[in-house]
Scaffold this motif. Structure first.
Motif, short mmCIF file in Angstrom:
data_model
loop_
_atom_site.label_atom_id
_atom_site.label_comp_id
_atom_site.label_asym_id
_atom_site.label_seq_id
_atom_site.Cartn_x
_atom_site.Cartn_y
_atom_site.Cartn_z
N THR A 36 -10.58 6.12 -2.68
CA THR A 36 -10.16 5.72 -4.02
C THR A 36 -9.34 4.45 -4.03
O THR A 36 -9.19 3.82 -5.07
CB THR A 36 -9.30 6.82 -4.68
N PHE A 37 -8.84 4.04 -2.86
CA PHE A 37 -7.76 3.06 -2.90
C PHE A 37 -7.87 2.01 -1.79
O PHE A 37 -7.76 0.81 -2.05
CB PHE A 37 -6.44 3.84 -2.80
N LEU A 38 -8.09 2.45 -0.56
CA LEU A 38 -8.08 1.49 0.55
C LEU A 38 -9.40 0.73 0.66
O LEU A 38 -9.43 -0.43 1.04
CB LEU A 38 -7.78 2.20 1.87
N LEU A 44 1.12 4.43 -2.94
CA LEU A 44 0.55 5.75 -2.69
C LEU A 44 1.18 6.87 -3.52
O LEU A 44 0.45 7.66 -4.13
CB LEU A 44 0.61 6.08 -1.19
N ARG A 84 -7.04 14.45 2.65
CA ARG A 84 -6.24 13.61 1.75
C ARG A 84 -6.37 12.14 2.10
O ARG A 84 -6.48 11.28 1.23
CB ARG A 84 -4.77 14.02 1.80
N VAL A 85 -6.32 11.85 3.40
CA VAL A 85 -6.45 10.45 3.81
C VAL A 85 -7.83 9.91 3.43
O VAL A 85 -7.97 8.78 2.98
CB VAL A 85 -6.21 10.29 5.34
N VAL A 122 0.84 -1.20 0.00
CA VAL A 122 0.00 0.00 0.00
C VAL A 122 0.87 1.25 0.00
O VAL A 122 0.68 2.18 -0.79
CB VAL A 122 -0.93 0.00 1.23
N ILE A 127 3.19 10.06 3.39
CA ILE A 127 2.84 8.94 4.27
C ILE A 127 4.13 8.16 4.56
O ILE A 127 4.70 7.54 3.67
CB ILE A 127 1.81 8.00 3.62
N ALA A 170 -19.83 6.30 9.59
CA ALA A 170 -19.11 7.23 8.70
C ALA A 170 -19.28 6.80 7.25
O ALA A 170 -19.57 5.65 6.97
CB ALA A 170 -17.64 7.27 9.06
N VAL A 171 -19.09 7.71 6.39
CA VAL A 171 -19.21 7.57 4.93
C VAL A 171 -20.59 7.09 4.55
O VAL A 171 -21.03 6.04 4.93
CB VAL A 171 -18.19 6.60 4.34
N PHE A 205 -0.41 10.42 -3.68
CA PHE A 205 -0.49 10.70 -2.25
C PHE A 205 0.91 10.68 -1.65
O PHE A 205 1.55 9.63 -1.59
CB PHE A 205 -1.37 9.67 -1.54
N PHE A 217 -15.92 2.97 5.24
CA PHE A 217 -14.67 3.22 5.97
C PHE A 217 -14.85 4.36 6.95
O PHE A 217 -15.74 5.20 6.81
CB PHE A 217 -13.52 3.52 5.01
N GLU A 256 -9.63 10.85 0.95
CA GLU A 256 -9.63 10.62 -0.50
C GLU A 256 -8.91 9.31 -0.84
O GLU A 256 -9.36 8.53 -1.68
CB GLU A 256 -8.93 11.81 -1.17
N MET A 257 -7.81 9.11 -0.15
CA MET A 257 -7.02 7.88 -0.30
C MET A 257 -7.86 6.65 0.03
O MET A 257 -7.86 5.65 -0.69
CB MET A 257 -5.87 7.99 0.71
N LEU A 294 -0.02 7.08 -6.92
CA LEU A 294 -1.40 7.55 -7.01
C LEU A 294 -1.54 9.01 -6.59
O LEU A 294 -2.64 9.54 -6.50
CB LEU A 294 -2.30 6.67 -6.14
#
Lengths: 87, 87
Positions: free
Chosen positions: B65-67, A26, B58-59, A22, A34, A86-87, A31, B75, B61-62, A29
């Motif tokens: 799109t990705f995790l 990043l 940013r996290v 991962v 990190i 969340a989300v 990012f 999430f 968005e990460m 992509l």
């Protein structure tokens, strides 16, 4: 019904190839910034009955014998208050 | 360095075969009273720099799109205070 969460993560000294994969993906992509990624497992257990010390001790035993491989993984057990979804 | 945790779980309406496998194994192993088990992923991200709103955006968005696969997974993103190491 109460929810108990067991988080299982590789011990810090153990290589975590999933997390590394991962982390390496990043920047590609877009990012940045990190420094490290570790990937582990999260178990949500819905307990029948009260979450008292005995119940938590049972969950801890379960985590130790079954959910985590304690040779290479650490785990934490905690009672989760009902959160906003969340989300 | 600050740690941000991203928890990724199957949406409640999506079948979770890993969690079911765990749940079914528990009585055989002598653990009763667990009504439901869901298994998901936990990502621990070590961020360089401050964890401000921009970093958390940013996290998020990460994660989106990705995790996580947001078609079937939810999430949550949260900043983790340094805790006592458990186990």
């Amino acid at each position: 019904m109460a929810r108990v969460v067991v988080d299982v993560m590789m011990k810090p000294e153990i290589l975590d190839p999933q997390g590394q994969a991962v982390q390496r993906a990043l920047p590609r992509l877009g990012f940045e910034g990190i420094a490290d990624v570790r990937q582990g497992k999260r178990f949500e257990l819905e307990l029948e009955g009260p979450v008292d010390d005995a119940a938590l001790a049972r969950v801890r035993e379960m985590a130790e014998t079954f959910l985590a491989n304690t040779v290479i993984e650490d785990f934490t057990v905690r009672v989760e208050e009902r959160e906003e979804a969340a989300v």
